[in-house]
Design a protein around this motif. Structure first.
Motif, PDB file in Angstrom:
ATOM      1  N   LEU A   7       0.976   9.623   7.199  1.00 42.59           N
ATOM      2  CA  LEU A   7      -0.052  10.365   7.832  1.00 42.59           C
ATOM      3  C   LEU A   7      -1.218  10.748   6.983  1.00 42.59           C
ATOM      4  O   LEU A   7      -2.204  10.612   7.212  1.00 42.59           O
ATOM      5  N   LEU A   8      -0.703  11.478   5.881  1.00 42.61           N
ATOM      6  CA  LEU A   8      -1.721  12.036   4.902  1.00 42.61           C
ATOM      7  C   LEU A   8      -1.016  11.424   3.413  1.00 42.61           C
ATOM      8  O   LEU A   8       0.000  11.599   3.270  1.00 42.61           O
ATOM      9  N   LYS A   9      -2.126  11.264   2.850  1.00 43.71           N
ATOM     10  CA  LYS A   9      -1.799  11.025   1.496  1.00 43.71           C
ATOM     11  C   LYS A   9      -3.043  11.597   0.523  1.00 43.71           C
ATOM     12  O   LYS A   9      -4.208  11.201   0.844  1.00 43.71           O
ATOM     13  N   MET A  10      -2.736  12.523  -0.395  1.00 44.27           N
ATOM     14  CA  MET A  10      -3.840  12.722  -1.252  1.00 44.27           C
ATOM     15  C   MET A  10      -3.650  12.327  -2.570  1.00 44.27           C
ATOM     16  O   MET A  10      -2.466  12.225  -3.175  1.00 44.27           O
ATOM     17  N   GLU A  11      -4.598  11.867  -3.009  1.00 47.67           N
ATOM     18  CA  GLU A  11      -4.357  10.948  -4.390  1.00 47.67           C
ATOM     19  C   GLU A  11      -4.998  11.229  -5.475  1.00 47.67           C
ATOM     20  O   GLU A  11      -6.508  11.344  -5.388  1.00 47.67           O
ATOM     21  N   ASN A  12      -4.467  11.640  -6.550  1.00 51.59           N
ATOM     22  CA  ASN A  12      -5.187  11.778  -7.695  1.00 51.59           C
ATOM     23  C   ASN A  12      -6.402  13.054  -7.657  1.00 51.59           C
ATOM     24  O   ASN A  12      -7.780  12.745  -8.000  1.00 51.59           O
ATOM     25  N   ILE A  13      -6.103  13.991  -6.843  1.00 46.86           N
ATOM     26  CA  ILE A  13      -7.138  14.936  -6.583  1.00 46.86           C
ATOM     27  C   ILE A  13      -7.393  15.875  -7.686  1.00 46.86           C
ATOM     28  O   ILE A  13      -6.540  16.433  -8.548  1.00 46.86           O
ATOM     29  N   GLY A  14      -8.631  16.069  -8.136  1.00 45.60           N
ATOM     30  CA  GLY A  14      -8.978  16.967  -9.142  1.00 45.60           C
ATOM     31  C   GLY A  14     -10.126  17.903  -8.885  1.00 45.60           C
ATOM     32  O   GLY A  14     -10.988  17.440  -7.787  1.00 45.60           O
ATOM     33  N   ILE A  69      -8.583  11.355  -0.041  1.00 45.70           N
ATOM     34  CA  ILE A  69      -7.866  11.605   1.148  1.00 45.70           C
ATOM     35  C   ILE A  69      -7.650  10.614   1.775  1.00 45.70           C
ATOM     36  O   ILE A  69      -8.798   9.936   2.306  1.00 45.70           O
ATOM     37  N   ILE A  70      -6.360  10.356   2.098  1.00 47.26           N
ATOM     38  CA  ILE A  70      -6.327   9.103   3.106  1.00 47.26           C
ATOM     39  C   ILE A  70      -5.472   9.468   4.223  1.00 47.26           C
ATOM     40  O   ILE A  70      -3.994  10.038   4.125  1.00 47.26           O
ATOM     41  N   GLN A  74      -6.523   5.015   5.821  1.00 50.46           N
ATOM     42  CA  GLN A  74      -7.582   4.963   5.491  1.00 50.46           C
ATOM     43  C   GLN A  74      -8.328   6.163   4.916  1.00 50.46           C
ATOM     44  O   GLN A  74      -8.022   7.236   5.125  1.00 50.46           O
ATOM     45  N   GLU A  75      -9.226   5.819   3.945  1.00 54.91           N
ATOM     46  CA  GLU A  75      -9.816   6.866   3.260  1.00 54.91           C
ATOM     47  C   GLU A  75     -10.737   7.579   4.386  1.00 54.91           C
ATOM     48  O   GLU A  75     -11.467   7.037   4.773  1.00 54.91           O
ATOM     49  N   ASP A  83     -15.017  18.044  10.679  1.00 55.98           N
ATOM     50  CA  ASP A  83     -14.685  16.790  10.686  1.00 55.98           C
ATOM     51  C   ASP A  83     -12.935  16.673  10.421  1.00 55.98           C
ATOM     52  O   ASP A  83     -12.259  15.888  10.789  1.00 55.98           O
ATOM     53  N   ALA A  84     -12.431  17.713   9.646  1.00 54.93           N
ATOM     54  CA  ALA A  84     -11.088  17.904   9.507  1.00 54.93           C
ATOM     55  C   ALA A  84     -10.157  18.078  10.874  1.00 54.93           C
ATOM     56  O   ALA A  84      -9.227  17.542  11.146  1.00 54.93           O
ATOM     57  N   LEU A  85     -10.750  19.033  11.902  1.00 58.32           N
ATOM     58  CA  LEU A  85     -10.354  19.344  12.980  1.00 58.32           C
ATOM     59  C   LEU A  85     -10.455  17.990  13.889  1.00 58.32           C
ATOM     60  O   LEU A  85      -9.481  17.799  14.508  1.00 58.32           O
ATOM     61  N   GLU A  86     -11.508  17.329  13.925  1.00 55.35           N
ATOM     62  CA  GLU A  86     -11.538  15.832  14.661  1.00 55.35           C
ATOM     63  C   GLU A  86     -10.470  15.076  14.234  1.00 55.35           C
ATOM     64  O   GLU A  86     -10.115  14.431  14.945  1.00 55.35           O
ATOM     65  N   ALA A  87     -10.264  15.074  12.940  1.00 50.25           N
ATOM     66  CA  ALA A  87      -9.020  14.152  12.314  1.00 50.25           C
ATOM     67  C   ALA A  87      -7.703  14.856  12.717  1.00 50.25           C
ATOM     68  O   ALA A  87      -6.721  13.971  12.230  1.00 50.25           O
TER      69      ALA A  87
END
Length: 536
Positions: A7-14, A69-70, A74-75, A83-87
């Motif tokens: 559902l959610l992937k956070m990748e290499n967040i800095g 953020i995927i 989809q990124e 926007d986050a609430l919409e998602a």
């Protein structure tokens, strides 16, 4: 392993704030209905990570973030929280964002009210749709029922206990039909144990309906009871990822607290034995009514010449102790300085007795932002002790000794490496770290017998941190100033203190020498009370 798309992937967040790195290479993924615990000490980067996920303005305003953020493969790029609430991402913060004069129902449905048609709409447009109260009530009831709590939809927020506010906040996220991922930032910190149990079973119910949950908490037993897996953040990196069934409280505590301890012990061994005198300050059943940092019952003795640390997790009361003794919040119980009882709730009294305070709230309590550095540093000493003042005719005529003020200010600018254009630069123009140094200089100028410092290195970079701690150590060793220091960072306390008292739920859960192993402190922080025999 199925190749199901998370559902959610956070990748290499800095993320960097003003040259200060707070997150580096953080990666994790979450499946529908999965509950993930996010743990780490204060300042490990948990809230920043969630602010990035939620599109908070503070991230955009400070130069954005690195990584991806995927969602559903989809990124996504959230411009703002809407926007986050919409998602389908809902977030419940530590600070409530409820409207006090509204009922639970009104808060749950805020901005998503059910409306019904009436004749005026024809004339005035949709603004005059009438609220469909019965439908709103049944939606609120449904959200509350999903949570399984006993909460009346008609209660006003202002009349609710804290626990019910928390549930209202969560019910609001559940009512959003789109919610697929719920982020809870320390939701149980304000709940009684019975309420926390209800919340945990409510969250399990939600996860069965396919809602994924990120649960941030310091109560590690809850993480184990509730979550499927957890990640541990330390200094902005993922140190450990594990399934909760394969771990336990002690192990998680040791992942959270760095093992730099051995180095601290070596440094301690090199320190010369300093002379610690008799008890100079003691409290009897001190209570302080400081919002979010309530002190319930603290009796403690501080010895002349020692550095005593107050540690513990956020919201447990450690910050309230010095604020109460210094008269900034309503306090009761007794405080004695050199055997003499001090008047509480009177900031002047504590200053006149030779105590000084560097507050954690440097903007609110610490600085006169519109004034120059010189005025900030010398003001208290001038007011309380008549330093920097020339007198004539036995004190009938007094005026400010500008030369002495200037000399004193220049001395502190040099010794504390305050980066500024000169003694007259206004405090508001300085960076946070330099403002913090001005607060320290202001306290040193009083030359106090007892110095309280609260979160002295919060929000400043590593170089400035070292300088601040070295200065405190020096003032303690050379002037014999007794220092009482509150900090969220255990390692910082261990590097400078002689003894550390851990505060949990408004009380002292134990006092240990700074050289005790990190995990013993970790367990005290989580409320495992030390046997009384071991205290002192």
């Amino acid at each position: 392993m199925s190749m199901e798309i998370p559902l959610l992937k956070m990748e290499n967040i800095g993320k960097e704030y003003f040259g200060n790195r707070v997150l580096q290479g953080v990666t994790f993924s979450l499946r529908p209905g999965e509950i993930m615990g996010l743990v780490g000490e204060n300042g490990a980067g948990k809230s920043t990570l969630m602010n990035i996920l939620f599109g908070m303005p503070v991230i955009q305003e400070t130069g954005g973030y690195e990584g991806k953020i995927i969602i559903d493969g989809q990124e996504v790029h959230f411009k703002d929280p809407l926007d986050a609430l919409e998602a389908g991402i809902g977030m419940v913060h530590q600070e409530f964002s409820l409207i006090p004069g509204f009922t639970a129902t009104e808060n749950i449905l805020l901005n998503r009210e059910s409306v019904k048609y009436n004749a005026l709409v024809e004339v005035f447009g949709e603004r005059l749709m009438t609220l469909n109260r019965p439908d709103m009530r049944s939606r609120a009831e449904k959200a509350i029922k999903t949570l399984g709590v006993d909460l009346s939809p008609e209660t006003l927020i202002s009349e609710m206990p804290v626990g019910h506010k928390q549930f209202t906040e969560i019910a609001r996220e559940i009512d959003r039909r789109k919610t697929r991922l719920l982020v809870l930032d320390e939701p149980t910190a304000v709940l009684a144990e019975s309420e926390a149990t209800v919340l945990i079973s409510a969250l399990k119910t939600l996860s069965k309906q396919g809602i994924a949950i990120i649960f941030i908490s310091h109560r590690l037993q809850e993480i184990i009871d509730l979550c499927d897996k957890l990640i541990v953040l330390r200094d902005g990196r993922v140190i450990q990822e594990a399934y909760t069934k394969d771990t336990n409280v002690r192990q998680i505590a040791s992942w959270m607290v760095d093992r730099k301890g051995d180095k601290a012990e070596e440094e301690k061994a090199e320190k010369t034995e300093k002379k610690i005198g008799d008890v100079i300050l003691r409290t009897e059943h001190l209570w302080v009514d400081m919002p979010g940092e309530t002190v319930r019952d603290v009796s403690i003795e501080v010895r002349q010449g020692e550095i005593l640390g107050f540690g513990g997790l956020a919201g447990q009361g450690k910050v309230g102790i010095s604020n109460g003794i210094m008269g900034l919040y309503a306090a009761g119980g007794k405080v004695f300085l050199r055997g003499k009882e001090i008047k509480l709730n009177d900031p002047d009294a504590s200053l006149k007795e030779g105590m000084a305070f560097v507050s954690e709230d440097r903007r609110g309590v610490g600085l006169l932002l519109e004034e120059g550095i010189d005025w900030n540093i010398t003001f208290t000493a001038m007011q309380v002790q008549e330093k920097f003042i020339k007198k004539l005719l036995g004190g009938l005529v007094k005026w400010r000794d500008d030369k002495a003020v200037d000399e004193c200010t220049r001395e502190y600018i040099k010794s504390l490496e305050i980066r500024c254009t000169g003694p007259n630069q206004r405090a508001i123009e300085l960076s946070g770290g330099n403002q913090q140094k001005v607060c320290l200089a202001k306290a040193f100028a009083v030359n106090p017998e007892i110095l309280f410092v609260s979160e002295p290195t919060r929000g400043i970079d590593v170089g400035a941190k070292k300088l601040v701690l070295d200065t405190l150590r020096k003032v303690n060793e050379e002037d014999g100033t007794t220092i009482i220091m509150t900090s969220s960072e255990l390692e910082e306390l261990r590097s400078i203190c002689d003894r550390i008292a851990i505060i949990n739920e408004g009380k002292v859960s134990g006092i240990l020498p700074a050289s005790a192993p990190a995990e013993e402190f970790g367990l005290l922080m989580l409320g495992h009370v030390e046997e009384p025999a071991a205290v002192n």
